[in-house]
Design a protein around this motif. Structure first.
Motif, PDB file in Angstrom:
ATOM      1  N   PRO A  23     -43.088 -36.123  16.068  1.00  0.00           N
ATOM      2  CA  PRO A  23     -43.372 -37.564  16.133  1.00  0.00           C
ATOM      3  C   PRO A  23     -44.000 -37.986  14.648  1.00  0.00           C
ATOM      4  O   PRO A  23     -43.843 -39.224  14.606  1.00  0.00           O
ATOM      5  CB  PRO A  23     -44.421 -37.353  17.221  1.00  0.00           C
ATOM      6  CG  PRO A  23     -44.077 -36.305  18.249  1.00  0.00           C
ATOM      7  CD  PRO A  23     -43.586 -35.368  17.475  1.00  0.00           C
ATOM      8  N   ASN A  45     -42.247 -30.459  25.845  1.00  0.00           N
ATOM      9  CA  ASN A  45     -43.265 -31.440  25.259  1.00  0.00           C
ATOM     10  C   ASN A  45     -43.244 -32.841  25.966  1.00  0.00           C
ATOM     11  O   ASN A  45     -43.911 -33.686  25.662  1.00  0.00           O
ATOM     12  CB  ASN A  45     -42.949 -31.569  23.777  1.00  0.00           C
ATOM     13  CG  ASN A  45     -43.125 -30.309  23.175  1.00  0.00           C
ATOM     14  OD1 ASN A  45     -44.008 -29.451  23.375  1.00  0.00           O
ATOM     15  ND2 ASN A  45     -42.392 -29.844  21.990  1.00  0.00           N
ATOM     16  N   TYR A  46     -42.266 -32.905  27.049  1.00  0.00           N
ATOM     17  CA  TYR A  46     -42.153 -34.291  27.481  1.00  0.00           C
ATOM     18  C   TYR A  46     -42.285 -34.167  29.173  1.00  0.00           C
ATOM     19  O   TYR A  46     -41.479 -35.019  29.811  1.00  0.00           O
ATOM     20  CB  TYR A  46     -40.893 -35.052  27.068  1.00  0.00           C
ATOM     21  CG  TYR A  46     -41.009 -35.140  25.403  1.00  0.00           C
ATOM     22  CD1 TYR A  46     -41.422 -36.416  24.962  1.00  0.00           C
ATOM     23  CD2 TYR A  46     -40.394 -34.277  24.502  1.00  0.00           C
ATOM     24  CE1 TYR A  46     -41.780 -36.573  23.759  1.00  0.00           C
ATOM     25  CE2 TYR A  46     -40.610 -34.489  22.961  1.00  0.00           C
ATOM     26  CZ  TYR A  46     -41.168 -35.550  22.878  1.00  0.00           C
ATOM     27  OH  TYR A  46     -41.411 -35.778  21.313  1.00  0.00           O
ATOM     28  N   PRO A  53     -46.626 -39.615  23.782  1.00  0.00           N
ATOM     29  CA  PRO A  53     -45.035 -38.894  23.248  1.00  0.00           C
ATOM     30  C   PRO A  53     -44.037 -39.538  23.953  1.00  0.00           C
ATOM     31  O   PRO A  53     -42.903 -39.835  23.412  1.00  0.00           O
ATOM     32  CB  PRO A  53     -45.306 -37.655  23.905  1.00  0.00           C
ATOM     33  CG  PRO A  53     -46.848 -37.251  24.043  1.00  0.00           C
ATOM     34  CD  PRO A  53     -47.391 -38.699  24.159  1.00  0.00           C
ATOM     35  N   HIS A  54     -44.012 -40.040  25.306  1.00  0.00           N
ATOM     36  CA  HIS A  54     -43.005 -40.703  25.954  1.00  0.00           C
ATOM     37  C   HIS A  54     -42.631 -42.096  25.124  1.00  0.00           C
ATOM     38  O   HIS A  54     -41.427 -42.379  25.095  1.00  0.00           O
ATOM     39  CB  HIS A  54     -43.111 -41.085  27.112  1.00  0.00           C
ATOM     40  CG  HIS A  54     -43.058 -39.684  27.937  1.00  0.00           C
ATOM     41  ND1 HIS A  54     -41.685 -39.273  28.279  1.00  0.00           N
ATOM     42  CD2 HIS A  54     -43.735 -38.766  28.701  1.00  0.00           C
ATOM     43  CE1 HIS A  54     -41.799 -38.028  29.017  1.00  0.00           C
ATOM     44  NE2 HIS A  54     -43.060 -37.916  29.412  1.00  0.00           N
TER      45      HIS A  54
END
Length: 300
Positions: A23, A45-46, A53-54
């Motif tokens: 990111p 991580n998602y 993050p999304h």
């Protein structure tokens, strides 16, 4: 067991270099006149429902093809798949509709314990059947084919009765999955176990490979003073790995190629430099394969 013809791989990634997405690089990637071939993220991580993050990944997905790489499915686990983890993976895949989904030939869970390592499996018939069943279950739940990555290993099991290349070939043939060839893993394992990386690649089912990974590794010595390589993902790709990459591309032609850099992550220009090195090789091999195909047509 065989692959289900209903499994799809969605659209393919371009035969270009991609980068593991971090990111902190988002703004630079979007502003860069150089357009990276694709981005790859770790599924774990998602797996949250939403948040920053999304939002970032949704924005990146608008401009770049996406690949999702799982590190926690524990496909080699002797205790079966974690169904909750599989559902979380499905949610990520459904949300982003990536071009490819991949996992490791490894295990990292036992009962309720999770190990922060990708641990090896013995290469025998019982393990082969179990891994194939797990791959089948993942593909059934996701409704698509996955790619399975060859491991980097530091120890071997006495129970092993077949070569790693034969074991991987059998998984692909029985389940219909594709393969992700990590060339750094090949070099690391070959050095650690004392066999030839070129010989390994000569026996690897390259016709099943749909994506390649390149990464850096750390050098150490074992208790006997022999070379020991660690798949550290914390530095540029080694020259020996670049040479193996050229050997593979000479046989396969251009394939989507990821630059992995997960620890001591550098600034974007350094990752971009590694991607450009891969792109230059991909372009050269594309030209060579075009020339070879033309020569074959004229020879008929």
């Amino acid at each position: 067991m065989s692959g289900n013809p209903g499994h799809t791989s969605r659209s393919s990634l371009p035969a270009r270099a991609g980068a593991g997405f971090k990111p902190q690089h988002a703004d630079e990637i979007l502003a860069d006149s150089f357009r990276i071939g694709f981005l790859e993220v770790h599924a774990e991580n998602y797996m949250g429902a939403g948040g920053h993050p999304h939002r970032i990944l949704t924005r990146m997905r608008e401009d770049f093809p996406l690949s999702i790489h799982g590190v926690g499915m524990s496909i080699g686990s002797p205790t079966g798949l974690d169904r909750a983890h599989l559902e979380r993976l499905k949610a990520v895949v459904d949300r982003y509709q990536p071009a490819m989904v991949s996992e490791h030939l490894a295990w990292s869970t036992h009962d309720s314990h999770f190990f922060n390592d990708l641990l090896p499996v013995p290469y025998d018939e019982a393990t082969l059947s179990r891994v194939c069943e797990h791959v089948h279950q993942v593909q059934e739940r996701l409704g698509r084919r996955i790619l399975l990555e060859n491991p980097s290993t530091y120890v071997a099991f006495e129970a092993t009765t077949m070569r790693e290349t034969d074991f991987i070939r059998q998984i692909a043939e029985r389940t219909g999955c594709g393969l992700l060839l990590d060339i750094n893993n090949v070099h690391v394992s070959a050095t650690n176990h004392g066999y030839g990386a070129i010989e390994y690649l000569s026996d690897f089912p390259l016709d099943r490979v749909e994506e390649i990974h390149l990464a850096g590794h750390a050098e150490d010595l074992d208790d006997e003073g022999l070379p020991l390589l660690i798949d550290s993902h914390d530095r540029p790709v080694d020259d020996k790995v670049w040479k193996l990459y050229d050997l593979v591309l000479a046989r396969t032609g251009p394939l989507p190629t990821l630059i992995e850099w997960d620890n001591d992550v550098p600034d974007w220009p350094i990752l971009k430099r590694e991607a450009l090195r891969a792109d230059a090789r991909l372009e050269r091999h594309a030209e060579n394969h075009t020339i070879t195909a033309r020569e074959r047509r004229h020879a008929r």
